[in-house]
Design an enzyme around this catalytic site. Structure first.
Site, short mmCIF file in Angstrom:
data_model
loop_
_atom_site.label_atom_id
_atom_site.label_comp_id
_atom_site.label_asym_id
_atom_site.label_seq_id
_atom_site.Cartn_x
_atom_site.Cartn_y
_atom_site.Cartn_z
N TYR A 141 0.71 -1.11 -0.19
CA TYR A 141 -0.14 -0.05 -0.17
C TYR A 141 0.85 1.33 0.04
O TYR A 141 2.00 1.16 0.65
CB TYR A 141 -0.86 -0.07 1.29
CG TYR A 141 -1.65 1.17 1.42
CD1 TYR A 141 -2.87 1.56 0.55
CD2 TYR A 141 -1.45 2.39 2.41
CE1 TYR A 141 -3.65 2.54 0.67
CE2 TYR A 141 -2.39 3.11 2.56
CZ TYR A 141 -3.24 3.51 1.57
OH TYR A 141 -4.04 4.60 1.76
N ASP A 236 9.31 2.92 -0.17
CA ASP A 236 8.31 3.50 0.82
C ASP A 236 8.12 3.18 2.15
O ASP A 236 7.69 2.04 2.50
CB ASP A 236 6.69 2.97 0.20
CG ASP A 236 5.78 3.95 0.79
OD1 ASP A 236 5.84 4.62 1.84
OD2 ASP A 236 4.63 3.92 0.38
N LYS A 264 4.13 8.49 9.24
CA LYS A 264 3.78 8.06 10.41
C LYS A 264 4.75 8.48 11.62
O LYS A 264 4.82 9.40 12.18
CB LYS A 264 3.76 6.51 10.17
CG LYS A 264 2.50 6.13 9.33
CD LYS A 264 2.20 4.64 9.32
CE LYS A 264 0.72 4.74 8.47
NZ LYS A 264 0.87 3.81 7.20
C1 LIG Z 1 0.33 4.58 5.90
C2 LIG Z 1 1.15 4.47 4.41
C3 LIG Z 1 0.94 5.29 3.50
C4 LIG Z 1 0.03 6.35 3.47
O1 LIG Z 1 0.43 7.43 4.68
P1 LIG Z 1 -1.09 8.25 5.03
O2 LIG Z 1 -0.28 9.33 5.84
O3 LIG Z 1 -1.89 7.68 5.47
O4 LIG Z 1 -1.35 9.11 3.80
C5 LIG Z 1 1.75 5.04 2.44
N1 LIG Z 1 2.46 3.98 2.20
C6 LIG Z 1 2.64 3.33 3.39
C7 LIG Z 1 3.81 2.04 3.17
C8 LIG Z 1 1.99 3.39 4.55
O5 LIG Z 1 2.23 2.73 5.61
#
Ligand SMILES: *Cc1c(COP(=O)(O)O)cnc(C)c1O
Length: 421
Positions: A141, A236, A264
């Site tokens: 994701y 990511d 995060k």
């Molecule tokens: C949580 C997450 C996102 C999205 O971040 P948001 O702050 O919710 O927009 C993108 N990539 C990864 C790997 C994530 O865990």
């Protein structure tokens, strides 16, 4: 108002009653809990029921709720104002800290969420390479930007379709989706789209659709394929950054990504995302380069201060503690799976990595396509039993559990009591 009444009211004003779908308790008999207060490893709903929280705001709160030092720094910042729309020293402090810990980046730009960070990374990669297509992996994701809300299609390897309504087919057609772990398929797709792939995006520790740790060889292979075909590699690390250690998966694997995204933990619970890379890449961004990117609240000083005071508390020692406590927590859950109600959950297992854990049946899968289709049905029963006992997991079978530094020995014994009582 009780929990149900609050949810009914919320549903009138907000689609589905929630501001992010995973909070909705969809599929569950219980309605979502309305949390009024949190401290350490716990939170309390508006009825006063207490929970040990293993969701931790889906990852940012690695120190637990209301960490003392973060709280003090935030209050100090409140007294200086919370948005200037101008240069300030607070983001500079956070940038300096991050760049000093991450030797594979020279520069960083702050945004307001992980999604924004990935969106910027994709545009940047396209701007740098002057190519259009991107490769992503099934089960990873990357936020809710159009070009990554894409799932595998039914045709040839790499074909894909939008996983959400509202994403035009023309955008979906520029994203190629592959299974994790299959380097041959990546090579084949790169070969078939020669000179057209700008970016390979991966969660180096996939943790948004179950926890699917990858072989080092696969990640290394992606690095060489990117070099061979002139694509950029995006790690990511929105979840894994500062979760698996100070340098995230890039440091842990020794693999150098071209672009890395964070979110995060780097905001410590306030809205922050970031994209980082070497200077040659970052200087494609406006105002230096031609790739446009901006944000009214970007590098918001409150978030910057919250992030830095979170990160500076993450020592090697604390990472060891987090991992040890996670192993203890996992052992307790596994024991409980075996014993509860004559083995009702004895087929369940748990995989963990650093301070993340995930419940799955049987052997730990490595690819999204190996996760059993009925995973959710079982999880709902489990989730509701635990909720009743005052143990709060993320309300979805595919979400991982998060352990924080506030999940200390005292909380672990409380967990044991709650589980086995
Ligand atoms: C949580 C997450 C996102 C999205 O971040 P948001 O702050 O919710 O927009 C993108 N990539 C990864 C790997 C994530 O865990």
């Amino acid at each position: 108002m009780n929990q149900n009444e609050l949810f009914e009211k919320s549903k009138c004003m907000v689609p589905g009653g929630v501001h992010s779908p995973v909070r909705s308790f969809k599929g569950l008999h219980t309605t979502p809990k309305f949390i009024k207060e949190a401290k350490g490893a716990k939170f309390w709903d508006t009825d006063g029921k207490e929970y040990i929280d293993f969701c931790m705001s889906f990852g940012p709160l690695i120190l637990g709720h209301q960490n003392e030092e973060v709280s003090v720094k935030l209050k100090e910042q409140l007294d200086r104002g919370w948005s200037y729309g101008a240069c300030e020293p607070y983001s500079l402090d956070l940038a300096e800290f991050l760049v000093s810990k991450l030797d594979f980046i020279d520069q960083i730009r702050f945004v307001n969420s992980g999604t924004e960070a990935v969106m910027t990374a994709v545009r940047l990669a396209r701007g740098v390479t002057k190519k259009n297509k991107i490769i992503k992996f099934n089960g990873c994701y990357h936020g809710h930007l159009d070009s990554l809300l894409i799932k595998a299609g039914s045709g040839l390897a790499g074909t894909a379709e939008a996983s959400s309504a509202g994403v035009p087919a023309s955008i979906a057609s520029d994203t190629l989706v592959l299974e994790l772990g299959d380097l041959n398929a990546v090579k084949e797709v790169l070969e078939n789209n020669k000179n057209d792939v700008a970016l390979i995006a991966i969660e180096p520790l996939p943790a948004n659709n179950g926890l699917l740790p990858q072989d080092l060889e696969f990640l290394k292979g992606l690095r060489s394929l990117c070099d061979e075909y002139g694509a950029l590699l995006l790690f990511d690390e929105v979840i894994s950054g500062f979760r698996v250690g100070l340098g995230g998966m890039a440091a842990k694997t020794g693999i150098t990504p071209d672009i890395v995204t964070y979110g995060k933990i780097i905001g410590g619970g306030l809205p922050v995302g970031a994209v980082g890379a070497k200077k040659e890449v970052m200087e494609y961004l406006a105002p230096v380069g031609p790739v446009y990117q901006a944000g009214t609240l970007s590098a918001n000083p409150l978030a910057m201060v919250g992030g830095l005071s979170t990160l500076t508390q993450l020592t090697e020692e604390n990472y060891k503690l987090l991992e040890n406590n996670t192993l203890k927590i996992v052992a307790l859950f596994k024991k409980w799976f075996k014993e509860y109600n004559n083995g009702q959950f004895s087929h369940l297992n748990m995989v963990s990595e650093s301070s993340l854990f995930w419940i799955h049946p049987g052997e730990a899968p490595k690819r999204a396509c190996d996760i059993p289709a009925n995973l959710a049905d079982e999880f709902y029963t489990l989730f509701e039993i635990l909720l009743e006992k005052g143990i709060y997991l993320a309300p979805n079978a595919y979400e991982v559990g998060f352990v924080s530094l506030a999940h200390n020995e005292a909380i672990i014994s409380e967990l044991e009591q709650k589980l086995f009582s």
